[in-house]
Design a protein around this motif. Structure first.
Motif, PDB file in Angstrom:
ATOM      1  N   UNK A 205      13.652  13.167   5.390  1.00 52.32           N
ATOM      2  CA  UNK A 205      14.286  13.821   6.540  1.00 52.32           C
ATOM      3  C   UNK A 205      13.648  15.062   6.844  1.00 52.32           C
ATOM      4  N   UNK A 206      13.332  16.053   5.867  1.00 55.91           N
ATOM      5  CA  UNK A 206      12.704  17.380   6.069  1.00 55.91           C
ATOM      6  C   UNK A 206      11.245  17.080   6.690  1.00 55.91           C
ATOM      7  N   UNK A 207      10.667  16.109   5.815  1.00 54.82           N
ATOM      8  CA  UNK A 207       9.134  15.815   5.970  1.00 54.82           C
ATOM      9  C   UNK A 207       9.292  15.127   7.603  1.00 54.82           C
ATOM     10  N   UNK A 208       9.871  14.524   8.149  1.00 52.43           N
ATOM     11  CA  UNK A 208      10.086  13.813   9.598  1.00 52.43           C
ATOM     12  C   UNK A 208      10.127  15.241  10.372  1.00 52.43           C
ATOM     13  N   UNK A 209      11.093  15.910  10.190  1.00 51.54           N
ATOM     14  CA  UNK A 209      11.379  16.903  11.289  1.00 51.54           C
ATOM     15  C   UNK A 209       9.986  17.907  11.277  1.00 51.54           C
ATOM     16  N   UNK A 210       9.525  18.148  10.199  1.00 49.05           N
ATOM     17  CA  UNK A 210       8.378  19.200  10.084  1.00 49.05           C
ATOM     18  C   UNK A 210       7.204  18.399  10.913  1.00 49.05           C
ATOM     19  N   UNK A 211       6.948  16.964  10.855  1.00 48.80           N
ATOM     20  CA  UNK A 211       6.013  16.338  11.480  1.00 48.80           C
ATOM     21  C   UNK A 211       6.462  16.369  12.934  1.00 48.80           C
ATOM     22  N   UNK A 212       7.371  16.273  13.441  1.00 47.16           N
ATOM     23  CA  UNK A 212       7.950  16.646  14.688  1.00 47.16           C
ATOM     24  C   UNK A 212       7.228  17.978  15.346  1.00 47.16           C
ATOM     25  N   UNK A 213       7.249  19.017  14.669  1.00 52.43           N
ATOM     26  CA  UNK A 213       6.900  20.213  15.032  1.00 52.43           C
ATOM     27  C   UNK A 213       5.269  20.163  15.066  1.00 52.43           C
ATOM     28  N   UNK A 214       4.637  19.833  13.929  1.00 46.61           N
ATOM     29  CA  UNK A 214       3.351  19.701  13.572  1.00 46.61           C
ATOM     30  C   UNK A 214       2.580  18.812  14.466  1.00 46.61           C
ATOM     31  N   UNK A 215       3.215  18.041  15.209  1.00 48.32           N
ATOM     32  CA  UNK A 215       2.661  17.097  15.960  1.00 48.32           C
ATOM     33  C   UNK A 215       2.927  17.268  17.514  1.00 48.32           C
ATOM     34  N   UNK A 216       3.413  18.372  17.858  1.00 49.01           N
ATOM     35  CA  UNK A 216       3.784  19.026  19.138  1.00 49.01           C
ATOM     36  C   UNK A 216       4.951  18.307  19.853  1.00 49.01           C
ATOM     37  N   UNK A 217       5.471  17.360  19.161  1.00 47.38           N
ATOM     38  CA  UNK A 217       6.781  16.616  19.471  1.00 47.38           C
ATOM     39  C   UNK A 217       7.936  17.600  19.895  1.00 47.38           C
ATOM     40  N   UNK A 218       8.101  18.420  18.921  1.00 46.22           N
ATOM     41  CA  UNK A 218       9.188  19.320  18.725  1.00 46.22           C
ATOM     42  C   UNK A 218       8.949  20.721  18.633  1.00 46.22           C
TER      43      UNK A 218
END
Length: 294
Positions: A220-233
């Protein structure tokens, strides 16, 4: 021992809450209420957060609050605020904790009214991109291409930009936050708490949902970080109309890394992923133009 002293000693949220494994909401709720403290009244509509307000005589909270209707969370909070101010208890915090369905869709009218009036409430939307507790239906915040039970072929349109909708009301404080960056989230809650002395404060928080997003609860935390790291969030705040980036990502990852970590996007073709990448890049670039120079 009084309820207030118990909330101070052990925290406003009890140890056992029946959220799904890996649920981002529980982490967010604990941080929110630990910052707000025992002198807080909370309003929660039906939704995943109803697990905190409870059913019947059960509750997972050590502070007073109520579970209202799905469409008028902000109106309830505004009424409580007015009552407290009228009886000389202006120091008591009033918090609304609602999901994206109760915020960007069904509750938007009541929220807009509270923002326009300048009611001194803190409203936190935990955004898990769907009506998760009633069967994973799509909401106005569901990502383009995402599978839900009401968009089985993938959502065909872009999500609402709720932060910009709220910012258009000219309130003192608005922020985009994430469960993946808890220090940034905590700072924003602290700032929002202070800013409610001057008017409404609004937090829109990315909330991973393993059940609805079809990913393992351990990431869950990994997915949340990916969202920011990929410009999605992207993570930012708007203080009295001044936009500011709060977390800088030096080397962005492709949006495919984020999408392919979740089963709700497994049906997407490479061409569809490329289209989403272009749209994410465009929205991100437009956002950068709003940030004030340091």
């Amino acid at each position: 021992m009084t309820d207030a002293s118990l909330a101070t000693r052990e925290g406003p949220v009890v140890c056992g809450v029946a959220t799904c494994a890996g649920c981002g909401l529980e982490l967010i709720a604990r941080i929110l209420l630990n910052v707000m403290g025992p002198e807080t009244i909370i309003v929660i509509p039906p939704g995943c957060a109803a697990l905190f307000s409870g059913y019947g005589k059960e509750s997972a909270l050590r502070i007073p609050g109520m579970q209202g209707n799905l469409e008028n969370t902000a109106a309830y909070a505004a009424g409580i605020r007015a009552g407290l101010d009228a009886t000389g208890r202006s120091h008591v915090n009033v918090v609304a904790l609602a999901g994206d369905g109760a915020t960007v869709d069904i509750g938007l009218q009541a929220l807009s009214g509270a923002l326009e009036r300048g009611d001194r409430i803190l409203y936190l939307c935990y955004d898990n991109e769907g009506y998760m507790n009633t069967g994973i239906q799509g909401s106005g915040s569901t990502s383009l291409g995402a599978w839900t039970t009401t968009t089985p072929a993938g959502k065909p349109n872009w999500r609402k930009n709720m932060v910009q909708i709220v910012a258009a009301h000219g309130i003192p404080y608005v922020a985009n936050a994430s469960m993946g960056y808890v220090d940034d989230l905590r700072r924003k809650i602290e700032k929002a708490k202070d800013m409610t002395a001057h008017g409404p404060a609004y937090l829109h928080v990315y909330t991973s949902c393993p059940t609805g997003w079809r990913h393992d609860s351990a990431i869950s935390i990994t997915v949340a970080k990916l969202a920011t790291e990929s410009k999605v969030w992207p993570l930012y705040e708007i203080v009295n109309g001044r936009w500011r980036n709060t977390v800088t990502v030096k080397n962005h990852k492709p949006v495919s890394d984020y999408l392919k970590a979740q089963g709700r996007f497994k049906h997407l073709t490479e061409a569809e992923i490329a289209t989403i990448q272009k749209l994410v890049d465009r929205e991100y670039d437009e956002l950068q133009l709003r940030f004030a120079p340091k």
